[in-house]
Design an enzyme around this catalytic site. Structure first.
Site, PDB file in Angstrom:
ATOM      1  CE  LYS A 191      41.014  49.003  38.732  1.00 53.35           C
ATOM      2  NZ  LYS A 191      40.102  48.110  38.006  1.00 53.35           N
ATOM      3  CB  SER A 217      41.506  44.391  38.221  1.00 52.96           C
ATOM      4  OG  SER A 217      40.651  45.373  37.646  1.00 52.96           O
ATOM      5  CB  SER A 271      37.529  44.715  37.223  1.00 49.75           C
ATOM      6  OG  SER A 271      38.496  43.756  36.945  1.00 49.75           O
TER       7      SER A 271
HETATM    8  N1  GLN Z   1      39.217  39.303  35.740  1.00 52.68           N
HETATM    9  C1  GLN Z   1      39.119  39.727  34.368  1.00 52.68           C
HETATM   10  C2  GLN Z   1      40.493  39.764  33.758  1.00 52.68           C
HETATM   11  O1  GLN Z   1      41.428  39.427  34.409  1.00 52.68           O
HETATM   12  C3  GLN Z   1      38.421  41.033  34.281  1.00 52.68           C
HETATM   13  C4  GLN Z   1      39.262  42.184  34.646  1.00 52.68           C
HETATM   14  C5  GLN Z   1      38.579  43.520  34.538  1.00 52.68           C
HETATM   15  O2  GLN Z   1      37.363  43.617  34.455  1.00 52.68           O
HETATM   16  N2  GLN Z   1      39.376  44.548  34.498  1.00 52.68           N
HETATM   17  O3  GLN Z   1      40.653  40.133  32.625  1.00 52.68           O
END
Ligand code: GLN
Length: 486
Positions: free
Chosen positions: A76, A157, A181
């Site tokens: 990532k 994400s 995410s």
């Molecule tokens: N979707 C969540 C957010 O936008 C979690 C994101 C994540 O776990 N990095 O904060």
């Protein structure tokens, strides 16, 4: 050679000299090139990968192969990688080339894994659909059976990490999970992903989003692949003050199907309002675990309804503080101005996308004098209550079963201008981060239009081995077609 293989299988093939690292890496590079339209990568490092494959083949020939030698993976773009551009999905880090390697990506490299590049993601890991990347959206490699031409989101994400595995572009990926995410995109893309206990993997060299919640973890086709990856990602690191100083079990060697005598908790708060197809999948999960000899126990996690509001105070608060470092002076992009203030303003306005700016504003507000106690301190207290709720539950059950997401992937071009609707994607995953627990998503079935759905298992701190083992029972029973989108 065929790229419809798991990481575990590829390792066996290398061990038995059925193929060389070079052939293996080339096969996946070819696939990545063919599937460029999915937009999985922000930066490709194919030449480095081929050189590394040559070195791996040399070690294999000399009989001193490393544990993950020659296996093509990808990181990532949140992991700082030495001499390789690291953007965190943001314009503000467009030309940022770290002079150091993150502990987790470094651990994998030391174990011999070969990175094909840096994977697309929501900017600073804020998002649930990979629609917030400055480098464009990622396309979910799955096609629905009702609208085969329609593109779906991969989740976020870690959308690039999930789509890359599902599409067969690499064998496994690193990802990060602050509120879901890893697990949510794993569910949307029909793969497996584990968010480990907070502190199991070092955060050193990971671009920070919300430091008290961020945790690294792997994504791959199967449980055994994730076990193999986590084995080599986890471990104590004195460069991260929150790193856990514990012995990492041999997850891969200890992998064995578990179910008999296991008490599985079903939180009633997660079942209320489930849509029919997700409910049907959960029922299947219950039946599979019962068949394996598990006992199903209804439990209550009464603080669940406070989890999303709590998360959306703590995460933006920590983000606003972490992202203060991008000021156009020390890091990344700079847009000049007539004064220092104007330089800050211009740089941050140009460099950050809309969602990141929204979070910085919310975070700055909840941390401001007069509001700090009302919002941030209060949210920290509720975080503790959520954690207590889980502690209570784990006196009665060994593991908790829930859906990973409230629905399957949605269309890339479906209307999505409501941030709160987007935040609801993480309703079943954020609790786990707030309580610092491990959670795993296992691909287990399909929605009515043929898109993947996942089941989540949540365990007490440091119960990763049990999650893998109970997860294996679900994986075997579900017989999910892991390579359908490859
Ligand atoms: N979707 C969540 C957010 O936008 C979690 C994101 C994540 O776990 N990095 O904060």
């Amino acid at each position: 050679m065929d790229n419809k293989i798991t990481l575990t299988k590829a390792k066996q093939m290398l061990d038995s000299k059925e193929c060389s690292a070079k052939e293996l890496v080339q096969t996946f590079i070819d696939c990545a090139t063919k599937k460029k339209n999915l937009n999985c990568f922000i930066t490709e490092t194919f030449d480095n990968a081929l050189n590394a494959a040559q070195e791996a083949d040399q070690r294999i020939a000399n009989g001193n192969a490393l544990p993950l030698d020659g296996l093509p993976i990808a990181n990532k773009d949140l992991y700082c990688t030495k001499d390789v551009c690291t953007t965190a999905g943001s314009k503000i880090l467009k030309n940022f080339v770290p002079t150091y390697e993150s502990t987790v990506s470094g651990n994998l490299k030391k174990a011999g894994a070969i990175s094909l590049g840096k994977l697309n993601m929501d900017e600073f890991a804020m998002g649930s659909a990979n629609l917030n990347s400055a480098y464009g959206p990622v396309i979910n490699p799955w096609r629905s059976n009702t609208e085969p031409d329609k593109d779906f989101v991969p989740g976020g994400s870690s959308g690039g990490s999930a789509a890359a595995v599902a599409a067969g572009v690499c064998l496994a990926t690193t990802a990060s999970d602050t509120g879901g995410s890893i697990r949510q995109p794993a569910a949307f893309c029909g793969i497996t992903g584990i968010k480990p206990t907070y502190g199991l993997c070092s955060r050193w060299g990971m671009v920070a989003f919300a430091s008290s919640l961020d945790q690294a973890g792997p994504m791959a086709h199967t449980i055994s692949d994730c076990a193999l990856m986590l084995q080599h990602m986890a471990g104590y690191d004195d460069k991260d003050a929150t790193s856990l100083n514990v012995k990492i079990p041999d997850y891969f060697a200890n992998l064995t199907q578990a179910g008999k005598g296991i008490r599985v908790g079903l939180p009633k708060e997660y079942i209320e309002g489930l849509n029919e197809e997700v409910m049907a999948l959960l029922q299947k999960g219950i039946a599979w675990l019962k068949d394996a000899g598990a006992e199903i126990v209804e439990i209550s996690l009464a603080t669940t309804k406070h989890a999303l509001p709590t998360y959306y105070i703590i995460a933006p608060a920590e983000a606003s503080s972490n992202l203060a470092r991008y000021d156009g002076v020390r890091y990344g992009a700079r847009v000049d101005g007539a004064s220092l203030d104007e330089l800050y303003y211009n740089t941050r306005h140009e460099g950050f996308g809309k969602e990141v700016r929204r979070r910085i504003m919310i975070g700055t507000y909840v941390l401001s004098a007069g509001y700090y106690d009302a919002y941030y301190t209060r949210a920290q207290k509720v975080k503790k209550l959520i954690s207590n709720d889980f502690d209570q539950a784990f006196t009665k059950v060994d593991v908790i079963l829930t859906p990973t997401t409230p629905s399957a992937a949605f269309g890339l071009n479906d209307p999505n201008d409501d941030p709160v609707a987007m935040y609801l994607n993480d309703i079943y995953t954020v609790t786990v981060n707030l309580a610092e627990l491990p959670g795993i998503s296992i691909p287990a079935g399909f929605s009515s239009n043929g898109m993947p759905l996942g089941l989540q298992l949540i365990g007490p701190k440091l119960s990763e081995q049990m999650l893998f083992n109970v997860g294996l029972t679900l994986e075997n029973a579900a017989a999910f077609p892991h390579f359908k989108a490859v």
